[in-house]
Design a protein around this motif. Structure first.
Motif, PDB file in Angstrom:
ATOM      1  N   ASP A  74      28.581  44.501  41.601  1.00  0.00           N
ATOM      2  CA  ASP A  74      29.309  43.802  40.535  1.00  0.00           C
ATOM      3  C   ASP A  74      29.717  42.399  40.960  1.00  0.00           C
ATOM      4  O   ASP A  74      30.067  42.166  42.111  1.00  0.00           O
ATOM      5  CB  ASP A  74      30.572  44.577  40.149  1.00  0.00           C
ATOM      6  CG  ASP A  74      30.274  45.967  39.617  1.00  0.00           C
ATOM      7  OD1 ASP A  74      29.251  46.122  38.923  1.00  0.00           O
ATOM      8  OD2 ASP A  74      31.065  46.887  39.902  1.00  0.00           O
ATOM      9  N   THR A  75      29.690  41.492  39.997  1.00  0.00           N
ATOM     10  CA  THR A  75      30.233  40.151  40.197  1.00  0.00           C
ATOM     11  C   THR A  75      31.628  40.146  39.598  1.00  0.00           C
ATOM     12  O   THR A  75      31.794  40.378  38.398  1.00  0.00           O
ATOM     13  CB  THR A  75      29.354  39.090  39.514  1.00  0.00           C
ATOM     14  OG1 THR A  75      28.048  39.140  40.073  1.00  0.00           O
ATOM     15  CG2 THR A  75      29.939  37.703  39.705  1.00  0.00           C
ATOM     16  N   MET A  76      32.607  39.872  40.442  1.00  0.00           N
ATOM     17  CA  MET A  76      33.995  39.851  40.005  1.00  0.00           C
ATOM     18  C   MET A  76      34.428  38.392  39.816  1.00  0.00           C
ATOM     19  O   MET A  76      34.063  37.517  40.605  1.00  0.00           O
ATOM     20  CB  MET A  76      34.894  40.530  41.035  1.00  0.00           C
ATOM     21  CG  MET A  76      34.466  41.942  41.411  1.00  0.00           C
ATOM     22  SD  MET A  76      34.397  43.087  40.020  1.00  0.00           S
ATOM     23  CE  MET A  76      36.128  43.216  39.615  1.00  0.00           C
ATOM     24  N   LEU A  77      35.183  38.158  38.765  1.00  0.00           N
ATOM     25  CA  LEU A  77      35.724  36.838  38.471  1.00  0.00           C
ATOM     26  C   LEU A  77      37.200  37.018  38.160  1.00  0.00           C
ATOM     27  O   LEU A  77      37.563  37.938  37.411  1.00  0.00           O
ATOM     28  CB  LEU A  77      35.005  36.213  37.270  1.00  0.00           C
ATOM     29  CG  LEU A  77      35.551  34.896  36.734  1.00  0.00           C
ATOM     30  CD1 LEU A  77      35.380  33.787  37.766  1.00  0.00           C
ATOM     31  CD2 LEU A  77      34.866  34.522  35.431  1.00  0.00           C
ATOM     32  N   VAL A  78      38.023  36.188  38.747  1.00  0.00           N
ATOM     33  CA  VAL A  78      39.462  36.258  38.491  1.00  0.00           C
ATOM     34  C   VAL A  78      39.930  34.888  38.038  1.00  0.00           C
ATOM     35  O   VAL A  78      39.686  33.880  38.709  1.00  0.00           O
ATOM     36  CB  VAL A  78      40.248  36.695  39.751  1.00  0.00           C
ATOM     37  CG1 VAL A  78      41.724  36.856  39.423  1.00  0.00           C
ATOM     38  CG2 VAL A  78      39.675  37.972  40.345  1.00  0.00           C
ATOM     39  N   TRP A  79      40.565  34.861  36.879  1.00  0.00           N
ATOM     40  CA  TRP A  79      41.174  33.646  36.365  1.00  0.00           C
ATOM     41  C   TRP A  79      42.678  33.794  36.480  1.00  0.00           C
ATOM     42  O   TRP A  79      43.235  34.847  36.154  1.00  0.00           O
ATOM     43  CB  TRP A  79      40.795  33.415  34.902  1.00  0.00           C
ATOM     44  CG  TRP A  79      39.398  32.925  34.707  1.00  0.00           C
ATOM     45  CD1 TRP A  79      38.541  32.466  35.647  1.00  0.00           C
ATOM     46  CD2 TRP A  79      38.704  32.841  33.465  1.00  0.00           C
ATOM     47  NE1 TRP A  79      37.357  32.093  35.075  1.00  0.00           N
ATOM     48  CE2 TRP A  79      37.424  32.317  33.731  1.00  0.00           C
ATOM     49  CE3 TRP A  79      39.034  33.149  32.159  1.00  0.00           C
ATOM     50  CZ2 TRP A  79      36.477  32.090  32.740  1.00  0.00           C
ATOM     51  CZ3 TRP A  79      38.094  32.930  31.157  1.00  0.00           C
ATOM     52  CH2 TRP A  79      36.827  32.404  31.452  1.00  0.00           C
TER      53      TRP A  79
END
Length: 119
Positions: A74-79
């Motif tokens: 999985d590619t995780m992105l956190v804003w």
């Protein structure tokens, strides 16, 4: 002899008016930090699990900070969005922001616990 009374009155008036000005921008180019935090909290409360990155960005705008990493396949992105001030130091740090966590472009949750469990 010239009377200084009118000049003194103007100076006193200017000084008293200057003391009434309160700027709450916290270094954010004139935008009130309280407004930004309230707007962000309001927008986040309307988020729904499963929203796409684009849907979230349309609703709340660009994040203050972000990070991305791989977790397995999985590619995780956190804003990170500013939601609560902890100290008046003119800086916005991550402890003053709420993380929104995306897996493969889909919102899976928000808040510190979701962020920590996604690592």
């Amino acid at each position: 002899m010239i009377s200084l009374a009118p000049y003194l009155a103007v100076v006193l008036l200017m000084l008293s008016a200057a003391g009434c000005v309160v700027i709450q921008s916290d270094g954010d180019s004139g935008h009130d930090w309280r407004e930004e935090e309230q707007d962000n909290r309001s927008a986040i409360s309307g988020m729904q699990i499963g929203m796409t990155r684009d849907e979230v960005q349309q609703k709340i705008g660009s994040p203050r900070d972000s990070e991305s990493y791989r977790r397995g396949e999985d590619t995780m992105l956190v804003w990170f969005y500013r939601t609560h001030r902890t100290k008046a130091d003119g800086e916005t740090t991550r402890d003053e922001m709420t993380p929104l966590v995306f897996r493969d472009g889909v919102l899976i949750g928000w808040g510190e616990q979701v962020y920590l469990s996604s690592r």
